[in-house]
Design a protein around this motif. Sequence first.
Motif, PDB file in Angstrom:
ATOM      1  N   LYS A  58     -13.730  -9.475   3.934  1.00  0.00           N
ATOM      2  CA  LYS A  58     -12.829 -10.427   3.287  1.00  0.00           C
ATOM      3  C   LYS A  58     -11.369  -9.988   3.397  1.00  0.00           C
ATOM      4  CE  LYS A  58     -11.615 -12.057  -1.357  1.00  0.00           C
ATOM      5  NZ  LYS A  58     -11.976 -11.994  -2.800  1.00  0.00           N
ATOM      6  N   ASN A  59     -11.126  -8.687   3.256  1.00  0.00           N
ATOM      7  CA  ASN A  59      -9.751  -8.171   3.219  1.00  0.00           C
ATOM      8  C   ASN A  59      -9.264  -7.614   4.549  1.00  0.00           C
ATOM      9  OD1 ASN A  59      -8.852  -8.235   0.220  1.00  0.00           O
ATOM     10  ND2 ASN A  59     -10.923  -7.394   0.119  1.00  0.00           N
ATOM     11  N   ALA A  60     -10.139  -7.558   5.535  1.00  0.00           N
ATOM     12  CA  ALA A  60      -9.810  -6.878   6.791  1.00  0.00           C
ATOM     13  C   ALA A  60      -8.573  -7.461   7.473  1.00  0.00           C
ATOM     14  CB  ALA A  60     -11.010  -6.936   7.737  1.00  0.00           C
ATOM     15  N   GLU A  61      -8.504  -8.769   7.564  1.00  0.00           N
ATOM     16  CA  GLU A  61      -7.399  -9.391   8.301  1.00  0.00           C
ATOM     17  C   GLU A  61      -6.051  -9.127   7.635  1.00  0.00           C
ATOM     18  OE1 GLU A  61      -6.292 -13.678  10.422  1.00  0.00           O
ATOM     19  OE2 GLU A  61      -8.085 -13.481   9.161  1.00  0.00           O
ATOM     20  N   ASP A  62      -5.998  -9.253   6.305  1.00  0.00           N
ATOM     21  CA  ASP A  62      -4.736  -9.017   5.593  1.00  0.00           C
ATOM     22  C   ASP A  62      -4.291  -7.564   5.704  1.00  0.00           C
ATOM     23  OD1 ASP A  62      -4.510 -11.632   4.840  1.00  0.00           O
ATOM     24  OD2 ASP A  62      -5.359 -11.346   2.840  1.00  0.00           O
ATOM     25  N   VAL A  63      -5.232  -6.646   5.533  1.00  0.00           N
ATOM     26  CA  VAL A  63      -4.882  -5.225   5.623  1.00  0.00           C
ATOM     27  C   VAL A  63      -4.450  -4.882   7.047  1.00  0.00           C
ATOM     28  CG1 VAL A  63      -5.749  -2.865   5.374  1.00  0.00           C
ATOM     29  CG2 VAL A  63      -6.422  -4.606   3.726  1.00  0.00           C
ATOM     30  N   ALA A  64      -5.135  -5.436   8.033  1.00  0.00           N
ATOM     31  CA  ALA A  64      -4.774  -5.179   9.433  1.00  0.00           C
ATOM     32  C   ALA A  64      -3.385  -5.725   9.751  1.00  0.00           C
ATOM     33  CB  ALA A  64      -5.814  -5.803  10.356  1.00  0.00           C
ATOM     34  N   ARG A  65      -3.027  -6.838   9.136  1.00  0.00           N
ATOM     35  CA  ARG A  65      -1.700  -7.411   9.355  1.00  0.00           C
ATOM     36  C   ARG A  65      -0.617  -6.506   8.768  1.00  0.00           C
ATOM     37  NH1 ARG A  65      -2.369 -11.741   6.654  1.00  0.00           N
ATOM     38  NH2 ARG A  65      -3.408 -12.893   8.320  1.00  0.00           N
ATOM     39  N   LYS A  69      -0.353  -0.934  13.145  1.00  0.00           N
ATOM     40  CA  LYS A  69      -0.382   0.246  14.011  1.00  0.00           C
ATOM     41  C   LYS A  69      -1.481   1.232  13.624  1.00  0.00           C
ATOM     42  CE  LYS A  69       4.546   0.125  15.174  1.00  0.00           C
ATOM     43  NZ  LYS A  69       5.829   0.883  15.148  1.00  0.00           N
ATOM     44  N   ASP A  70      -2.061   1.030  12.459  1.00  0.00           N
ATOM     45  CA  ASP A  70      -3.046   1.988  11.949  1.00  0.00           C
ATOM     46  C   ASP A  70      -4.461   1.431  11.930  1.00  0.00           C
ATOM     47  OD1 ASP A  70      -1.203   4.217  10.964  1.00  0.00           O
ATOM     48  OD2 ASP A  70      -0.355   2.453   9.975  1.00  0.00           O
ATOM     49  N   ILE A  71      -4.626   0.210  12.418  1.00  0.00           N
ATOM     50  CA  ILE A  71      -5.939  -0.435  12.381  1.00  0.00           C
ATOM     51  C   ILE A  71      -6.191  -1.162  13.693  1.00  0.00           C
ATOM     52  CG2 ILE A  71      -7.306  -2.275  11.299  1.00  0.00           C
ATOM     53  CD1 ILE A  71      -5.958  -1.639   8.667  1.00  0.00           C
ATOM     54  N   SER A  72      -7.388  -0.998  14.207  1.00  0.00           N
ATOM     55  CA  SER A  72      -7.841  -1.792  15.346  1.00  0.00           C
ATOM     56  C   SER A  72      -8.692  -2.934  14.790  1.00  0.00           C
ATOM     57  CB  SER A  72      -8.674  -0.926  16.302  1.00  0.00           C
ATOM     58  OG  SER A  72      -9.261  -1.733  17.305  1.00  0.00           O
ATOM     59  N   SER A  89      -5.962   5.636  11.153  1.00  0.00           N
ATOM     60  CA  SER A  89      -5.341   6.681  10.337  1.00  0.00           C
ATOM     61  C   SER A  89      -5.774   6.478   8.892  1.00  0.00           C
ATOM     62  CB  SER A  89      -3.813   6.634  10.447  1.00  0.00           C
ATOM     63  OG  SER A  89      -3.292   5.554   9.687  1.00  0.00           O
ATOM     64  N   HIS A  90      -5.391   7.416   8.054  1.00  0.00           N
ATOM     65  CA  HIS A  90      -5.781   7.341   6.647  1.00  0.00           C
ATOM     66  C   HIS A  90      -4.891   6.386   5.848  1.00  0.00           C
ATOM     67  CE1 HIS A  90      -6.399   8.682   2.465  1.00  0.00           C
ATOM     68  NE2 HIS A  90      -7.593   9.056   2.876  1.00  0.00           N
ATOM     69  N   GLN A  91      -3.738   6.080   6.348  1.00  0.00           N
ATOM     70  CA  GLN A  91      -2.732   5.345   5.578  1.00  0.00           C
ATOM     71  C   GLN A  91      -3.220   4.017   4.989  1.00  0.00           C
ATOM     72  OE1 GLN A  91       0.951   4.855   7.660  1.00  0.00           O
ATOM     73  NE2 GLN A  91       2.012   3.940   5.919  1.00  0.00           N
ATOM     74  N   PRO A  92      -3.956   3.182   5.729  1.00  0.00           N
ATOM     75  CA  PRO A  92      -4.340   1.883   5.154  1.00  0.00           C
ATOM     76  C   PRO A  92      -5.473   1.957   4.139  1.00  0.00           C
ATOM     77  CG  PRO A  92      -4.496   1.889   7.567  1.00  0.00           C
ATOM     78  CD  PRO A  92      -4.389   3.297   7.122  1.00  0.00           C
ATOM     79  N   PHE A  93      -6.167   3.085   4.057  1.00  0.00           N
ATOM     80  CA  PHE A  93      -7.409   3.097   3.286  1.00  0.00           C
ATOM     81  C   PHE A  93      -7.179   2.907   1.793  1.00  0.00           C
ATOM     82  CE2 PHE A  93     -10.992   5.166   1.094  1.00  0.00           C
ATOM     83  CZ  PHE A  93     -12.003   4.324   1.548  1.00  0.00           C
ATOM     84  N   ARG A  94      -6.109   3.477   1.261  1.00  0.00           N
ATOM     85  CA  ARG A  94      -5.854   3.325  -0.174  1.00  0.00           C
ATOM     86  C   ARG A  94      -5.690   1.852  -0.540  1.00  0.00           C
ATOM     87  NH1 ARG A  94      -6.492   5.951  -5.082  1.00  0.00           N
ATOM     88  NH2 ARG A  94      -5.247   4.815  -6.595  1.00  0.00           N
TER      89      ARG A  94
END
Length: 211
Positions: A58-65, A69-72, A89-94
């Motif tokens: 559900k949240n993948a597209e928004d977080v990737a946007r 640079k940190d998400i494929s 990288s770890h940056q988007p995980f939080r």
Amino acid sequence: MLTVQQWLKRSARDVLDESDEILHVKYQLIYTIGSQRPVDAGAQRWKTIQLILELVKKNAEDVARNYSKDISYEKSLRSSHFPSFRLLSHQPFRSLAERIANDWLSEQSYRQEERQLLLSFILETNASIECLNNRFSQDILQRVLILRGLLSSEVLFVALTKRYRVNFGVNPNPKFNRRMAVPFRAKDVAAENTEFGHPDSAIVLTQLFYY
């Protein structure tokens, strides 16, 4: 000899030095022994992890946007499929973890004070379960502990950094005779006689493989 072995099994204890390292989710369990036993919480654990993966989707597209640079990320062609989503990288995980925790809590009927307690416990590694005891049922505590392991202990992060059919997959060898995801050594090459040491890692990656 068998008598000695049985006595050791009943009486001896294993002492693990640096247990936080050798039992870390990133390591693999090699040459497992002993009889199979159901994982703690059984089917509820599988269902909870499946729900969390739905929230990732559900949240993948928004977080990737927000972290391009940190998400494929590649959107799936079918709504029933999980998208191609890998953390670089770890940056988007939080941010992802906070979204998942808040979405999960929004589907539950808790008062604001209870929501804050649960949110803090799920996301913060230093939060104690004592603040939840006698306030929630064992079933709720079990699910919250699963979420805490996935999010604050970063089991989900480790799983989402792995590449499909490169770092994990299902062993196609008919002699293996299991449908759980296992570590891969290279593209479509399963590491023989190995399993993921952490049960939640194995469950997450198994569900990612099939969906």
